[in-house]
Design an enzyme around this catalytic site. Structure first.
Site, PDB file in Angstrom:
ATOM      1  NE  ARG A 195      -4.308  -1.409   0.182  1.00  0.00           N
ATOM      2  CZ  ARG A 195      -4.439  -2.517  -0.557  1.00  0.00           C
ATOM      3  NH1 ARG A 195      -3.488  -2.880  -1.387  1.00  0.00           N
ATOM      4  NH2 ARG A 195      -5.545  -3.240  -0.484  1.00  0.00           N
ATOM      5  CD  GLU A 251      -3.294   3.093  -5.182  1.00  0.00           C
ATOM      6  OE1 GLU A 251      -4.305   2.410  -5.451  1.00  0.00           O
ATOM      7  OE2 GLU A 251      -2.239   2.605  -4.761  1.00  0.00           O
ATOM      8  CG  HIS A 277      -3.506  -0.963  -6.599  1.00  0.00           C
ATOM      9  ND1 HIS A 277      -3.840  -0.301  -5.455  1.00  0.00           N
ATOM     10  CD2 HIS A 277      -3.458  -2.285  -6.245  1.00  0.00           C
ATOM     11  CE1 HIS A 277      -4.007  -1.160  -4.457  1.00  0.00           C
ATOM     12  NE2 HIS A 277      -3.771  -2.374  -4.932  1.00  0.00           N
TER      13      HIS A 277
END
Ligand code: NAP
Ligand code: GLV
Length: 333
Positions: free
Chosen positions: A238, A267, A286
């Site tokens: 993360r 994000e 991601h």
């Protein structure tokens, strides 16, 4: 009357059909845009079950509106997007999707490590922009992966799967974890070291802990300073585990050699983010678990968890199991 379920993103028909036989299902009908907060705030009021993604912040104020909510099924293994304490206090079960994405995410982590070490993205740009005029001795030279030391921070499911890949590349393996993993140490020949030692001796530092209050900014300026000047940092866990400002400074000041990032503090990462300007940073949107098969397995598992929670069974991947043990959950009263 069937229990009501809200799904926060358009899912493949086969997943939705599996749920709509048993539940009254409403779904945000867009595949690529997250459900707006104000829509979610309205939809959550009456539902019994929520199927959500890591893009949704399921916080206390949202849960306060959800007086019937019994279960939140997150389609991800990480569940830092959900306020677990508030959910538990309100008797709402929370589930995640562990295991089914382990190998796929380990593949991507190792791919990112290789791509960063051997400058694959930079080299492709070099070729396509017409800079390739000849072969020359030190052109686009990178760091060797074979024989190098990999330091894995977080030897859980994905960390262990990454260690197996690294072993196949004849790497030396070290790890740091809050608890010792004696079986893995024996099986993989991986050595437990302190975080400080790992940072000092590793050629590749790979972050694979979950984001919690203990791991937030676990890698900051102080930790980056300990790393070798030739070291590569890989983060597929993360974004908030690494202090991005400190990382940028460490790269610009050549305190470390490169970074490979699949995750960011914000994000989607803003396009004017300083890290995107550096040639020695490989950036991905991601996509750790993004294979077709794995995403289908994650969606199916989240749907199974939701189904279990709404039919009185024990969901397989409950992350607040204290609810069932004391029969406190809204679905178990
Ligand atoms: P996991 O099996 O729970 O592994 C996490 C490991 O981190 C465990 O070994 C745990 O130790 C350790 N840990 C937790 N807190 C720690 C701390 N404060 N200090 C040191 N070690 C700590 O989880 P996983 O399935 O491998 O997934 C790991 C994370 O990867 C997820 O939480 C998610 O955020 C991320 N992820 C990202 C992608 C992507 O698309 N990029 C895909 C999947 C997962 P214990 O054994 O002692 O609990
Ligand atoms: C993805 O990031 C996950 O946690 O599954």
């Amino acid at each position: 009357m069937k229990p009501k379920v809200y799904i926060t993103r358009k899912l493949p028909d086969q997943i939705v059909n599996g749920l709509s036989g048993n539940f009254e299902v409403t779904m945000w009908q867009d595949e690529t845009t997250p459900v707006p907060r104000e829509v979610l705030e309205k939809e959550i009021v009456e539902v019994d079950g929520l199927f959500c993604l890591l893009t949704e912040q399921i916080d206390e104020s949202l849960m306060e509106k959800a007086t019937n909510l019994k279960i939140i099924a997150n389609m991800a293994v990480g569940y830092n997007n959900i306020d677990l304490q508030s959910a538990t206090d309100k008797g709402i079960m929370v589930t995640n999707t562990p295991g089914v994405l382990t190998e796929t995410t380990a593949d991507l982590t190792f791919a990112l490590l290789l791509a960063t070490a051997r400058r694959l993205v930079e080299a492709t740009g070099y070729l396509k922009s017409g800079q390739w005029k000849t072969w020359s001795p030190m052109q686009l030279t990178g760091q060797d992966v074979h024989g190098a030391t990999i330091g894995i921070i977080g030897l859980g499911r994905i960390g262990k799967a990454l260690a197996k890949r690294a072993k196949g590349f004849d790497m030396n393996l070290v790890y740091y974890n809050r608890s010792r993993k004696l079986e893995e140490e024996k099986e993989l020949g991986i050595e437990f070291v302190s975080l400080e030692e790992l940072l000092k001796i590793s050629d590749f530092v790979c972050v694979l802990v979950p984001l919690t209050s203990q791991t937030s900014y676990m890698i900051g300026a102080e930790q980056l300073t300990l790393m070798k000047k030739t070291a590569v940092l890989i983060n597929t866990a993360r974004g908030d585990i690494v202090d991005e400002r400190a990382l940028y400074q460490a790269l610009v000041n050549q305190e470390i050699w490169a970074a490979g990032l699949d995750v960011f503090e914000e994000e989607p990462v803003p396009l004017d983010h300083p890290l995107l300007t550096l040639p020695n940073v490989v950036t991905l949107p991601h996509i750790g678990s993004a294979s077709i098969a794995t995403r289908m397995k994650m969606a199916s598992l989240a749907a199974e968890n939701l189904m279990a929670g709404l039919t009185g069974a024990l969901p397989g991947n409950l992350v607040n199991p204290e609810l069932t043990s004391v029969q406190k959950g809204r679905g178990h009263s």
